[in-house]
Design an enzyme around this catalytic site. Structure first.
Site, mmCIF file in Angstrom:
data_model
loop_
_atom_site.group_PDB
_atom_site.id
_atom_site.type_symbol
_atom_site.label_atom_id
_atom_site.label_comp_id
_atom_site.label_asym_id
_atom_site.label_seq_id
_atom_site.Cartn_x
_atom_site.Cartn_y
_atom_site.Cartn_z
ATOM 1 N N LYS A 170 8.683 -5.308 6.717
ATOM 2 C CA LYS A 170 7.816 -6.150 5.873
ATOM 3 C C LYS A 170 8.460 -7.512 5.540
ATOM 4 C CE LYS A 170 4.706 -2.510 4.609
ATOM 5 N NZ LYS A 170 5.085 -1.120 4.537
ATOM 6 N N TYR B 260 5.703 7.525 2.266
ATOM 7 C CA TYR B 260 5.263 7.178 3.624
ATOM 8 C C TYR B 260 6.425 6.519 4.357
ATOM 9 C CZ TYR B 260 2.737 4.815 7.420
ATOM 10 O OH TYR B 260 2.299 4.368 8.652
ATOM 11 N N ASP C 28 14.442 4.448 2.424
ATOM 12 C CA ASP C 28 13.463 3.692 3.196
ATOM 13 C C ASP C 28 12.966 2.557 2.311
ATOM 14 O OD1 ASP C 28 11.430 2.608 4.647
ATOM 15 O OD2 ASP C 28 10.304 4.479 4.918
HETATM 16 C C1 LIG Z 1 5.143 -0.054 5.721
HETATM 17 C C2 LIG Z 1 6.162 1.034 5.639
HETATM 18 C C3 LIG Z 1 6.666 1.684 6.788
HETATM 19 C C4 LIG Z 1 6.111 1.405 8.154
HETATM 20 O O1 LIG Z 1 6.355 0.099 8.571
HETATM 21 P P1 LIG Z 1 5.460 -0.509 9.778
HETATM 22 O O2 LIG Z 1 6.012 -1.880 9.957
HETATM 23 O O3 LIG Z 1 4.053 -0.462 9.297
HETATM 24 O O4 LIG Z 1 5.703 0.359 10.951
HETATM 25 C C5 LIG Z 1 7.662 2.613 6.628
HETATM 26 N N1 LIG Z 1 8.168 2.904 5.422
HETATM 27 C C6 LIG Z 1 7.712 2.316 4.296
HETATM 28 C C7 LIG Z 1 8.333 2.655 2.993
HETATM 29 C C8 LIG Z 1 6.696 1.357 4.375
HETATM 30 O O5 LIG Z 1 6.244 0.795 3.249
#
Ligand SMILES: *Cc1c(COP(=O)(O)O)cnc(C)c1O
Length: 431
Positions: A267, A144, A239
């Site tokens: 995060k 994701y 990511d």
């Molecule tokens: C949470 C997450 C996102 C999205 O971040 P948001 O702050 O919710 O937009 C993208 N990539 C990864 C791996 C994530 O865990």
């Protein structure tokens, strides 16, 4: 458990917001029932509007690695707040957080702050496209990357499939620039490069995929991916919105000792405030405006109050043995539950890396791809979820979500959780 106030607020929220929420998974759709409205948190505990108390293993979906209302975070945020919430100019807070990160990270030389993980990924992909002058992006089924248009794409039936969007509102022409591959499959990646010579701008992966269960990859696979990207002139994007500052300060790049070209963060970086970031070496980052032609901006980027929260939280993460202690606590929980499940031959075990854990309902101990997860097994999570809530244990409301342990979780919290989980597992598997 009395949830009457939560239920009332949810009924009102349904009149205000689609699905009654500001982000879909909060709506409890995959576990049933209605969402619980939280009122406050302290350390590892949270209290809902009806006064019920829980040990929190959601931790705001990962950001709160120190738990709730950590004194250092509260103090630093309060200090910044009194000086002004936003200026739209550079501030010393932003510089301090930038320096703190770069001084303790071997994998990036410059960083740009944004306001969410999604924004970080969107910008990183634009940078990769601008840097390489190519359009196609490879992503993996089971990873994701936020709600970026070109990342809301699922694989079709073939091994190497051009994307079909999994969300309405994404132009087919854009989805076609995304190739979706299975994880843990070097041959599929080789084939994608062979089929699209000089067209792939970037390969983006969660090096520790933790948004669709916890699909731990072999280091060899990530090393091969690194080599293939280099050979084919594509950027490797890690990511690390979830793994950054979670699996050690240098995230998965440090854990596996693999250098990607661009890294995204979110995060934990914001100490519970809305912050994202992306970084790379100086050459790649020189392509970002105002130095270079890739445009990216934000009115509230580098917001001083959010930066202050990040400074306070990341400073704590740098204290000696911070990550070792977190990992040891998590391992104790995981090992205790696993020996219990093994003894009783339950179709369940916990898997973890550092302080991330996932409850798996399978006897397969090497789940590395999305299609190894049996959707039907989520019925066990659903049953377990509500039993745990009744015992005061709060997890993210979906079996595809991982749990997080913070430095605020005490040995007593862990012990209480082990006891509660054993009781709940007996109900789920023996009733
Ligand atoms: C949470 C997450 C996102 C999205 O971040 P948001 O702050 O919710 O937009 C993208 N990539 C990864 C791996 C994530 O865990």
């Amino acid at each position: 458990m009395n949830n009457s106030i939560s239920k009332q607020l949810y009924a009102e929220a349904l009149q205000c917001f689609p699905g009654g929420v500001s982000s879909p998974v909060r709506a409890f759709k995959s576990v049933g029932g209605t969402p619980i409205f939280m009122e406050r948190g302290a350390g590892s505990h949270i209290w809902d509007v009806d006064g019920n108390e829980y040990i929190d293993f959601c931790c705001s979906w990962g950001p709160l690695i120190l738990g709730h209302t950590h004194p250092a975070v509260v103090a630093k945020v309060t200090e910044a707040l009194h000086k002004g919430t936003s200026f739209g100019t550079p501030t010393p807070y932003e510089l301090a957080l930038g320096k703190l990160i770069l001084a303790n990270n071997r994998f990036i030389e410059k960083i740009r702050f944004v306001s969410s993980g999604t924004e970080a990924v969107m910008s990183a992909i634009r940078l990769a496209r601008g840097y390489t002058n190519r359009d196609k992006v490879v992503k993996f089924d089971g990873c994701y990357h936020g709600h970026v248009d070109s990342m809301l794409v699922k694989a079709g039936s073939g091994l190497v499939t051009f994307g079909i969007s999994s969300s309405s509102g994404v132009p087919q022409s854009l989805a076609q620039e995304t190739l979706v591959l299975p994880l843990n499959d070097v041959a599929a990646l080789e084939q994608a490069f062979a089929d699209n010579p000089n067209e792939i701008a970037a390969v983006i992966i969660e090096p520790i995929p933790a948004n669709n269960g916890l699909l731990l990859q072999n280091r060899d696979y990530l090393v091969a991916m690194r080599q293939l990207c280099t050979q084919n002139g594509a950027m490797l994007i890690f990511d690390e919105v979830i793994s950054g500052f979670r699996i050690g300060f240098e995230g998965a790049a440090g854990y596996y000792d693999i250098e990607p070209d661009i890294i995204t963060y979110g995060k934990i970086i914001g100490g519970g405030m809305p912050v994202g970031a992306y970084g790379a070496n100086k050459t790649i980052m020189s392509h970002i405006s105002p130095d270079g032609p890739v445009y990216q901006a934000g009115t509230l980027s580098g917001n001083p109050v959010a930066m202050a929260a990040g400074i306070a939280q990341l400073s704590e993460c740098l204290t000696p043995n911070f990550y070792e202690n977190l990992a040891a606590k998590t391992q104790h929980l995981v090992d205790s539950i696993n020996s219990f499940c093994t003894e009783r031959n339950y179709l369940c075990y916990l898997t973890n890396i550092g302080s991330i854990f996932w409850i798996v309902f399978s006897h397969d101990h090497a789940i590395r791809t999305a299609d190894q997860i049996d959707a039907d097994s989520m019925k066990y999570f659903k049953a377990l979820y509500h039993e745990l809530l009744n015992k005061g244990i709060y997890l993210g409301p979906s079996g595809y979500e991982v749990g997080f342990i913070s430095s605020a979780h005490t040995d007593a919290d862990i012990q209480h959780t082990i006891t509660a989980m054993k009781e709940v597992l007996m109900v789920v598997f023996e009733k």
